[in-house]
Design a protein around this motif. Structure first.
Motif, PDB file in Angstrom:
ATOM      1  N   HIS A 106       0.824  -1.216   0.000  1.00 23.93           N
ATOM      2  CA  HIS A 106       0.000   0.000   0.000  1.00 23.93           C
ATOM      3  C   HIS A 106       0.863   1.273   0.000  1.00 23.93           C
ATOM      4  O   HIS A 106       0.522   2.263  -0.661  1.00 23.93           O
ATOM      5  N   GLY A 150      -9.491  15.098  10.828  1.00 28.36           N
ATOM      6  CA  GLY A 150      -9.346  16.544  10.917  1.00 28.36           C
ATOM      7  C   GLY A 150      -8.271  17.205  10.079  1.00 28.36           C
ATOM      8  O   GLY A 150      -8.253  18.425   9.956  1.00 28.36           O
ATOM      9  N   ASP A 153      -6.336   7.513   0.210  1.00 29.84           N
ATOM     10  CA  ASP A 153      -6.450   6.107  -0.183  1.00 29.84           C
ATOM     11  C   ASP A 153      -7.365   5.923  -1.383  1.00 29.84           C
ATOM     12  O   ASP A 153      -8.459   6.505  -1.434  1.00 29.84           O
TER      13      ASP A 153
END
Ligand code: KG4
Ligand code: ZN
Length: 352
Positions: free
Chosen positions: A110, A177, A314
């Motif tokens: 990833h 956030g 992602d």
């Protein structure tokens, strides 16, 4: 050749099709709202959502792209690092699809996929220095090609994204956030001496962001007026009127960006022959970090390689992209491919 990419390592379920290095179509289901109630990702809920959404997204992807299942030559899947339960759901889907489609299976790191995402949009000049900044990782790499990654430095504790997300939570900004701290910070003025830049005074390329989290927590407890009484909506610009809040966010953005700049500058000095600087991962969407890194590239005469915003966070396009490159070069996995949870090194265990 068409590669199907599957991404389920955290809280986004995403599937994408890449044909010969070009994105054909992507379908994504974000779980952001679900986890926002808890102020962070709840692993079991994330796994359940991936299970609910995976096949639906696959069907929608085929329908929208008009690609026939028989044309899919390989199935790439994010095999780690990530939340173990989430990875297992995505890997099971990918394994089933590769069997059903009679397509090869390719497990993808990833983190490497984040760093190579920009190659969907442009050529990456190698060797490159790669700064990967996300919710779980802050890594510096020397990258010689899409399969040669040398880790130069990493965070010893919290990631840059974790520090931004926790700072946001302390003042009741919505989850996750980072982007709200970025948005609000743009409307304020940074105080460059407000927070420490951890580990910058010692040699080396490792990072540490836990101390920043602690000093932000201390500052908020000394300035309780910064805390929002209720959770605001997605548009935080009206909060700029709240005394001190925008400046507080600007100061955090500056501190994180400057900490990253110091180490990246050090790495560029030590590895003078790199031709580009890749800045990738969700936190790479941050406007202050992008500006600072762009300046650094100008100073060192290296090419800035920043993926567009949608490729920073992602996504499955980056998984299909790296999977396609690996498959093209003759790398694949068998059905015994294993998931690698956070904290463990993803092995290079391809079958040639
Ligand atoms: O790469 P990513 O989508 O997921 C992980 O693999 O962790 O990164 C998510 C992180 C979160 O910490 C999120 O707050 C942060 O990226 N992020 C940002 C911005 N947009 C997303 N941080 C700073 N500024 C942004 N504009
Ligand atoms: Zn990520």
């Amino acid at each position: 050749m068409i590669c199907l990419g599957v991404e389920t390592s955290c809280d986004e379920t995403a599937l994408a099709l890449v044909q010969d290095g070009r994105l054909v179509c992507e379908k994504m289901a974000s779980q952001e709202r679900l986890h926002a109630v808890f102020g962070g990702v709840v692993p079991e809920l994330a796994s359940r959502e991936h299970l609910r959404k995976g096949v639906l997204l696959y069907r929608a992807l085929l329908k929208e792209s008009g690609i026939a299942p028989a044309d899919i030559g390989c199935v790439a899947v994010a095999r780690g690092p990530g939340l173990l339960g989430s990875l297992l759901v995505g890997m099971n889907l990918a394994k089933g699809l590769s069997l059903g489609l009679n397509a090869r299976l390719v497990g993808v790191n990833h983190l490497h996929a984040h760093l190579m995402a920009a190659s969907l949009e442009r050529e990456i000049p190698f060797p490159a220095l790669g700064l990967l900044i996300s919710g779980g990782h802050t890594h510096l790499y020397l990258i010689r090609s899409h399969i040669e990654f040398e880790l130069l430095g990493r965070t010893l504790d919290d990631a840059a994204g974790e520090a931004l997300d926790k700072a946001a939570k302390m003042v009741n900004l919505p989850y996750p956030g980072g982007k709200f701290v970025d948005q609000l910070g743009r409307l304020g003025v940074a105080d460059e001496s407000l927070f420490p830049r951890p580990l910058t005074g010692v040699p080396g390329l490792d990072f540490s962001f836990s101390g920043l989290k602690t000093s932000v927590a201390r500052y908020v407890s000394q300035h309780p007026g910064l805390r929002l009484e209720s959770l605001p909506g997605e548009d935080v610009s009206q909060l700029a009127a709240m005394p001190g809040l925008a400046d507080f966010c600007a100061s955090i953005n500056w501190t994180v960006a400057d900490t990253l700049r110091i180490k990246t500058q050090r790495a560029l000095t030590a590895h003078g022959r790199v031709r580009s600087l890749i800045v990738a991962g969700g936190v790479a969407a941050n406007s202050v970090i992008r500006r600072v890194m762009l300046e650094l590239c100008g100073k060192f005469g290296v090419e800035p390689v920043f993926p567009s915003m949608t490729l920073c966070t992602d996504n499955a396009a980056m998984i299909a992209n790296l999977g396609w490159m690996l498959f093209r070069d003759g790398y694949c996995h068998g059905q015994d491919l294993e998931a690698i949870p956070r904290g463990r090194v993803v092995p290079f265990d391809y079958h040639a």
